[in-house]
Scaffold this motif. Structure first.
Motif, short mmCIF file in Angstrom:
data_model
loop_
_atom_site.label_atom_id
_atom_site.label_comp_id
_atom_site.label_asym_id
_atom_site.label_seq_id
_atom_site.Cartn_x
_atom_site.Cartn_y
_atom_site.Cartn_z
N UNK A 15 0.92 -1.13 0.03
CA UNK A 15 -0.17 0.05 0.01
C UNK A 15 0.76 1.20 -0.04
N UNK A 16 0.83 2.08 -1.14
CA UNK A 16 1.65 3.35 -1.20
C UNK A 16 1.43 4.18 -0.06
N UNK A 18 1.20 3.40 3.31
CA UNK A 18 1.84 2.93 4.04
C UNK A 18 3.44 3.24 3.65
N UNK A 19 4.06 3.29 2.53
CA UNK A 19 5.13 3.62 2.07
C UNK A 19 5.59 5.09 2.48
N UNK A 20 4.34 5.82 2.15
CA UNK A 20 4.49 7.41 2.42
C UNK A 20 4.74 7.72 3.72
N UNK A 21 4.27 7.10 4.70
CA UNK A 21 4.54 7.21 6.11
C UNK A 21 6.07 7.74 6.30
N UNK A 22 6.51 8.80 7.16
CA UNK A 22 7.77 9.00 7.49
C UNK A 22 8.48 7.92 8.28
N UNK A 25 9.56 6.96 12.99
CA UNK A 25 8.98 5.97 13.81
C UNK A 25 10.10 4.86 13.77
N UNK A 26 10.56 4.62 12.90
CA UNK A 26 11.90 3.76 12.81
C UNK A 26 13.14 4.29 13.54
N UNK A 184 0.75 11.26 10.59
CA UNK A 184 0.86 9.91 10.07
C UNK A 184 -0.64 9.42 9.73
N UNK A 188 -1.68 7.86 6.33
CA UNK A 188 -2.20 6.69 6.06
C UNK A 188 -3.72 6.41 5.36
N UNK A 189 -4.39 7.35 5.59
CA UNK A 189 -5.91 7.38 4.89
C UNK A 189 -5.75 8.28 3.71
N UNK B 162 -3.90 -3.20 6.25
CA UNK B 162 -3.28 -1.72 5.75
C UNK B 162 -2.21 -2.07 4.83
N UNK B 163 -1.51 -2.99 5.03
CA UNK B 163 -0.12 -3.16 4.28
C UNK B 163 -0.48 -3.84 2.74
N UNK B 165 -3.55 -3.84 1.20
CA UNK B 165 -4.75 -3.31 0.48
C UNK B 165 -4.55 -1.88 -0.23
N UNK B 166 -4.34 -1.59 -1.29
CA UNK B 166 -4.28 -0.52 -2.10
C UNK B 166 -5.44 0.03 -2.64
N UNK B 329 8.32 -2.27 6.82
CA UNK B 329 6.94 -1.53 6.74
C UNK B 329 5.85 -2.04 7.55
N UNK B 331 6.91 -3.07 10.78
CA UNK B 331 7.20 -2.51 11.68
C UNK B 331 6.62 -0.88 11.71
N UNK B 332 6.89 -0.15 10.67
CA UNK B 332 6.31 1.14 10.50
C UNK B 332 4.69 1.36 11.14
N UNK B 335 4.23 0.56 14.78
CA UNK B 335 4.60 1.71 15.64
C UNK B 335 3.45 2.72 15.63
#
Lengths: 487, 487
Positions: A15-16, A18-22, A25-26, A184, A188-189, B162-163, B165-166, B329, B331-332, B335
């Motif tokens: 899901x992009x 999720x990828x877009x989250x900064x 947090x890591x 965030x 995510x939405x 979340x991860x 589903x796009x 991801x 993990x992200x 978190x």
């Protein structure tokens, strides 16, 4: 290669949103470096010019030595193993009001074992206690059916975003700088963040004409702005809004049909006699706006205040000014995770209904509370005056909250050095601070800041001893840093 | 009218994905009627031809009288108030192994107060204990870095959705009938549900050729099918899959590059000597598939088993076969809510590492566990044989899980009567059952069923006394119902 090719999932197919989250947090660069330095120090105490890492990057007081409130924990232990209530030894091991309170709470619970799912809004008797606490705080009625007990304050924020956000054409006004929870949750939405800058020159207050300009600008771009987030007391900025400013925010939300999402989790962290916490609900009612005039959600949690019970994941939202149909949809979203954890629910009720004068635990409860709040206040004051005494640094007073957010004017040569390393200048500064002193702060770019300005968030610690160390190491570092990069 | 017009939110402006969620969380018609009947009975015990409502509609054993496991609660109480560990009275009030265990757990925790945020995957020492428990269950290695401690099993399911589903072109294979958690989570993210029917005529097993047909059909329609949900032991269906069937599922996921999402929350609820629980990880490894071959997530929680600690919201997912980038991801997303609640984390570690032979608590722990599981087993057996003896009803053996899911062939006149009332025939049946007997069951339409068939879910209760009442009332009702609607 063949094995890798067989994987069901690759990053590019996730899901992009999720990828877009900064990735802060890591841990972000600074926190990740702190983690590896911690491991180096654990392996070899002489590996760095200091003996310990001092974590001023997050507020997690109990992991840094703050003791939990005794009354709260006595009640929790008794509720978790109600058989203790039947033992004669209990009266030697627990205070009498903790026993009374635990009996009362266990009595609220169907089955009396604290192990069942509760009503999805939370145990009714606990919601009654919380509503009574809110009513007593505000001098206004509060109703248990408006309370949703939640796993911390993150869960209800995500719930509200679920309800409000249909897609990228929906926007939420959000303060900058602000805690990553809101940004965030929007990312995510797929919502559009409509930022409004807090006014650093006026103690991080909300500039209503700027807010209105941001709103109008977003609408002109076709964004359906649905709500406004306000954090009071502020995080990371530590301001306590004055009532007039709160009134302006309420007026704007009413006139512009915005849902007011009020983060009020630091309501007990006030460090100035000149100001007090006013809930947005109280402010709205005081100017005559009732249920039908403004849709308002207030978030609170047990992770803050003098209690700092972060790991308990207790929280609530109080939802007012929604039609019963909309309320039904809030309920539907809340019920997706069955209910919040019962320990967190119990703690939230204790926070809103602590021991009273005359109760056996009152003196110790009060002493623990006052000692923590006064220690936080001293630390805040000492940090603010230190930062203000440093070259190129200014820091607003920490009126509340759990952190300060000083601005640092970095010398051009430091900015060039950061650019040469391909890092943000505030990240560069924080990394240098960490390497020299072991002090971990969060670069301002994580929270957002006016372009061209640089900040860091430094949390207030509950121990004065540590504060003295931080101040002394910080002074030495900053002086050397400024010297090194002087043009 | 003017006040209503000023509201910031109306149902029509909410996120349509929230509106699309089924309202069975609001209880559905049957549960709502049960709630009002409960109020009627509370007000006037003679208002119905029975004295109490019997809730066979959800599994919440502790709210219905099941006692929590003593060892678990002793450890929890001690961890919640670690000062008790320093008191000499503790040795009279707690078993020695509970004290030892609590000391060990508190020792794992930075700050030692159980009040701090933990690592976002959960406290490392607890994850070690859980990994050791999984390793001992499967006879295979398990690693604490693969474990994510979560608030119940709902939270990690939402994380994975979340991860994965796009948008609506992404699909997940999901069993029908199935628990609403999976369908709700898909609806909320706008995914396409790709259903596969469990084979009732073969004990609710998975028919692989049908599964393949559904997968191919969805793909032909342009759906990117990303994962497969399997629930074993089944809910609401109560089957325990045989190893051969599990192998077929694993092979399909591997060959078709699907993430296998294995709901294994009922792994300790097995009621037949002929079958045992095999984790999907063990099955995958037994046919030679390693980390690089299959992406697998196993969900577990403390809400089930003999412990039934629903309100604790403890759970975990074990994530294997993901690349380190994808893991980052995961993990992200984990978190985003900081960490799961510490009480739930502790309980999850106790469930996976209970007292052993030789420990002081072992005899009582074992007796409590065996008594609950044997009571559930007796109840399941009695219900199955009763339902099979009723006219027009058939019920597969409850091999595991927490409920049975009998099929009832309703007479055409009953179906007509339901249609006349604009309700589903299974809802009509469940409502009539409730009005006559006070027994609450969930209509099969909530879980999905082969069109034209009608079912209901009846949870197994931990008390044999109640089971006898249910059986006797149910028999009288069903006979009268069939008589009334006979053509």
């Amino acid at each position: 290669m063949l094995r890798a090719a067989a994987r069901a999932l690759t990053v590019s197919s996730l899901n992009p949103k999720v990828l877009a989250l900064a990735d802060h947090h890591l841990g972000g660069l600074v926190a990740r470096r702190a983690q590896s330095m911690q491991q180096e120090l654990d392996a070899n105490p002489a590996s760095h010019p200091f003996s310990e890492i001092i974590y001023c990057n997050h507020s997690n007081p109990q992991s840094q030595g703050q003791q939990p409130n005794k009354f709260f924990r006595e009640v929790l232990a008794l509720c978790n193993h109600p058989h203790l209530l039947d033992r004669s030894e209990a009266s030697f091991m627990f205070s009498s009001d903790a026993i009374t309170r635990a009996r009362e709470i266990v009595g609220f619970i169907p089955g009396k074992t604290t192990g069942g799912y509760s009503h999805c809004q939370g145990i009714e008797g606990l919601r009654d206690a919380i509503a009574a606490g809110i009513a007593s705080r505000d001098g206004l009625p509060s109703y248990s059916e408006d309370i949703f007990l939640t796993d911390g304050a993150a869960a209800p924020v995500h719930m509200m975003m679920h309800l409000l956000i249909r897609g990228k054409k929906d926007g939420i006004l959000c303060p900058i700088p602000s805690h990553s929870l809101y940004t965030d949750s929007m990312v995510l939405r797929g919502a559009t963040l409509v930022p409004y800058y807090l006014d650093e020159s006026r103690g991080w207050s909300v500039n209503i004409s700027d807010l209105k300009k941001q709103l109008d600008g977003a609408r002109a771009k076709g964004i359906d702005v649905r709500g406004l987030v306000v954090v009071n007391p502020g995080n990371p900025t530590g301001q306590v809004l004055v009532e007039e400013n709160q009134c302006e925010i309420v007026e704007l939300c009413k006139n512009e049909c915005l849902v007011l999402l009020a983060d009020e989790v630091y309501q007990e962290n006030i460090y100035t006699d000149q100001k007090k916490f006013n809930s947005f609900k109280k402010v709205a009612r005081s100017i005559g706006y009732g249920e039908g005039d403004i849709s308002l959600v207030s978030f609170h949690s047990v992770s803050n205040g003098y209690y700092g019970e972060c790991g308990r994941r207790g929280g609530y939202m109080e939802v007012t000014g929604f039609s019963s149909e909309v309320r039904g949809e809030v309920y539907k979203v809340a019920s997706l995770s069955a209910c919040s954890n019962i320990s967190g629910q119990i703690l939230m009720s204790l926070v809103m209904n602590p021991p009273k004068v005359g109760d056996e635990s009152y003196p110790s409860y009060r002493a623990e509370r006052d000692s923590i709040l006064s220690s936080l206040s001293c630390c805040a004051e000492a940090m603010v005056s230190t930062f203000n005494s440093m070259e190129g640094m200014t820091c607003n007073k920490a009126e509340g909250g759990i952190s300060v957010f000083p601005s640092v004017r970095l010398p051009p040569r430091a900015i060039e050095a950061a650019e040469a390393m391909n890092t943000e200048p505030d990240v560069f500064y924080a990394l240098r601070l960490l390497e020299s002193t072991g002090i971990v702060v969060v670069p301002g770019s994580v929270f957002g800041q006016v372009p061209g300005t640089w900040h860091f968030r430094c949390t207030i610690l509950p121990q004065e001893e540590k504060t003295r160390q931080i101040i002394s190491r910080f002074n030495v570092f900053h002086e050397a840093f400024m010297e090194e990069f002087r043009s």
